[in-house]
Scaffold this active site. Structure first.
Site, mmCIF file in Angstrom:
data_model
loop_
_atom_site.group_PDB
_atom_site.id
_atom_site.type_symbol
_atom_site.label_atom_id
_atom_site.label_comp_id
_atom_site.label_asym_id
_atom_site.label_seq_id
_atom_site.Cartn_x
_atom_site.Cartn_y
_atom_site.Cartn_z
ATOM 1 C CG ASP A 129 38.537 36.948 31.183
ATOM 2 O OD1 ASP A 129 38.009 38.080 31.270
ATOM 3 O OD2 ASP A 129 38.539 36.280 30.129
ATOM 4 C CG ASN A 149 42.062 44.914 29.001
ATOM 5 O OD1 ASN A 149 42.630 44.348 29.938
ATOM 6 N ND2 ASN A 149 41.271 44.244 28.175
ATOM 7 N NE ARG A 195 40.157 35.039 24.536
ATOM 8 C CZ ARG A 195 38.859 34.741 24.389
ATOM 9 N NH1 ARG A 195 38.502 33.662 23.708
ATOM 10 N NH2 ARG A 195 37.938 35.507 24.924
HETATM 11 C C1 IPE Z 1 42.757 39.380 29.575
HETATM 12 O O1 IPE Z 1 41.369 39.393 29.608
HETATM 13 C C2 IPE Z 1 43.293 40.598 30.258
HETATM 14 C C3 IPE Z 1 43.101 40.647 31.702
HETATM 15 C C4 IPE Z 1 42.576 39.720 32.443
HETATM 16 C C5 IPE Z 1 43.564 41.851 32.318
HETATM 17 P P1 IPE Z 1 40.506 39.950 28.396
HETATM 18 O O2 IPE Z 1 39.082 39.832 28.807
HETATM 19 O O3 IPE Z 1 40.979 41.308 28.005
HETATM 20 O O4 IPE Z 1 40.871 38.928 27.225
HETATM 21 P P2 IPE Z 1 40.063 38.522 25.927
HETATM 22 O O5 IPE Z 1 39.665 39.788 25.254
HETATM 23 O O6 IPE Z 1 38.875 37.741 26.368
HETATM 24 O O7 IPE Z 1 41.003 37.681 25.129
HETATM 25 C C1 IPE Z 2 38.655 40.862 33.524
HETATM 26 O O1 IPE Z 2 37.271 40.804 33.376
HETATM 27 C C2 IPE Z 2 39.144 42.224 33.929
HETATM 28 C C3 IPE Z 2 39.825 42.969 32.865
HETATM 29 C C4 IPE Z 2 40.104 42.530 31.682
HETATM 30 C C5 IPE Z 2 40.214 44.324 33.185
HETATM 31 P P1 IPE Z 2 36.550 41.257 32.043
HETATM 32 O O2 IPE Z 2 36.182 42.691 32.174
HETATM 33 O O3 IPE Z 2 37.347 40.900 30.854
HETATM 34 O O4 IPE Z 2 35.256 40.351 32.112
HETATM 35 P P2 IPE Z 2 34.481 39.655 30.904
HETATM 36 O O5 IPE Z 2 35.484 38.864 30.139
HETATM 37 O O6 IPE Z 2 33.886 40.765 30.080
HETATM 38 O O7 IPE Z 2 33.454 38.808 31.568
HETATM 39 MG MG MG Z 3 37.426 39.267 29.665
#
Ligand code: IPE
Ligand code: IPE
Ligand code: MG
Length: 248
Positions: free
Chosen positions: A18, A66, A192
Site C-alpha cells: 500500500d 479496487n 488494517r
Molecule cells: C489494499 O489497499 C489493497 C491492495 C494493496 C491491493 P487499499 O489501498 O485498497 O486499502 P484501503 O482502501 O486503504 O483499506
Molecule cells: C496500493 O497503493 C496499490 C493498490 C491498491 C492497487 P494505493 O494506490 O492504495 O496507494 P494509496 O493508498 O492511495 O497511497
Molecule cells: Mg491504498
C-alpha cells in the site's frame, strides 16, 4: 549482505502493498507513476524472498473493492500488470519460481487472463518458491465462494454436513494448496487488513511499517523478518507449553 539468521524464517510471507498513490503525491506525480514505481518494488521483493529462500510469497495487487477506483487508474494498473508479466516471466521461470494467482482473476480482460494462464503454465513445474498474486481478490468473497462450493457438494451428495470441519473448509479456499501466512506485512502506515486473507490470517504475525510501498527495500523486508524472528507465537497455549513444544 543479508545478515539474517536462518533460524525461524517465515515460510509464508504475505504483503499488502500500500501507498503507491501517496508516494506519487509526495513526488508531485500522478497516481499511475506511483504504481509504476510500485512494480519496481515488487521486482525487488520477489528477488529478495527468492534469495533468502522463502518458499511462499503472496502479494495483494488488486482488491475486489479496487474496481471502484477511477476507470483510468484501473486501466493503467491492468496495463502495468500485463507489462510486468511479459517482461519478468523469463526471470521468474529460470529462478525456480512458480506463479500462482488467487481471486476473481478469470473475469479480467481476455488478454490478461491469457497472459496469466500462460505464465502459470510456463512455471508450473517450479518448486523453489510459490509466488501468489492476489488479483481482484476479497477475503469475504473467497469465504462466500467456499460456502457455495461446499453447498453444491452437499447437494450433490459428495459431502456430508457432519464432515465439514476447518481442514475441509480450507480445501474450498483459493489458497487450498498454500500454508497460512506466518508473517503479514502492510506498508504505508495503515493498520488494517482491508479484506485480505481473512480466514488464513487467524494466527499470522502482523508487521506494519510507515514506509510507502514504492520505497520498500530489501533492508525493510529484512527488518520485518527480524522482528518476526523475535516474536513468540503461542497459538493459544501458555509460554511454558510453547517452550516444551519447541524442544520436541
Ligand atoms: C489494499 O489497499 C489493497 C491492495 C494493496 C491491493 P487499499 O489501498 O485498497 O486499502 P484501503 O482502501 O486503504 O483499506
Ligand atoms: C496500493 O497503493 C496499490 C493498490 C491498491 C492497487 P494505493 O494506490 O492504495 O496507494 P494509496 O493508498 O492511495 O497511497
Ligand atoms: Mg491504498
Amino acid at each position: 549482505m543479508r545478515n539474517l539468521e536462518d533460524k525461524n524464517l517465515p515460510r509464508h510471507i504475505a504483503i499488502i502493498m500500500d501507498g503507491n498513490g501517496r508516494w506519487a503525491k509526495k513526488h508531485a506525480l500522478g497516481r499511475v507513476a506511483g504504481h509504476r514505481r510500485g512494480a519496481e518494488a515488487v521486482r525487488r521483493i520477489v528477488r529478495a524472498c527468492r534469495s533468502i529462500g522463502i518458499p511462499y510469497l503472496t502479494l495483494f495487487a488488486f482488491s475486489s473493492e479496487n474496481w471502484q477506483r477511477p476507470a483510468r487508474e484501473v486501466g493503467a494498473l491492468m496495463r502495468l500488470l500485463s507489462e510486468y508479466i511479459q517482461s519478468e516471466i523469463e526471470e521468474i521461470r529460470s529462478n525456480g519460481i512458480r506463479l500462482n494467482v488467487i481471486g476473481e482473476w478469470q473475469t479480467l480482460r481476455e488478454h490478461i487472463r491469457q497472459l496469466l494462464e500462460d505464465a502459470m503454465a510456463k512455471t508450473a513445474k517450479n518448486e523453489d518458491m510459490i509466488w501468489t498474486i492476489a488479483l481482484s481478490y476479497g477475503g469475504r468473497d473467497e469465504i462466500v465462494r467456499a460456502v457455495k462450493l461446499i453447498a453444491e457438494d452437499v447437494a450433490q451428495g459428495f459431502l456430508r454436513p457432519e464432515d465439514i470441519n476447518q481442514s475441509v473448509f480450507h480445501r474450498y479456499l483459493y489458497t487450498s494448496d498454500l500454508p497460512d501466512p506466518d508473517l503479514l506485512i502492510r506498508t504505508s502506515g495503515e493498520y488494517r487488513i482491508s479484506n485480505f486473507l481473512l480466514w488464513q490470517s487467524a494466527y499470522t504475525e502482523f508487521y506494519f511499517t510507515d514506509v510507502l510501498w514504492p520505497d520498500f527495500t530489501e533492508e525493510d523486508l529484512n527488518s520485518a523478518i527480524r522482528e518476526y524472528q523475535r516474536r513468540e507465537r503461542r497459538f493459544g497455549l501458555t509460554a511454558e507449553q510453547v517452550k516444551r513444544w519447541e524442544k520436541l
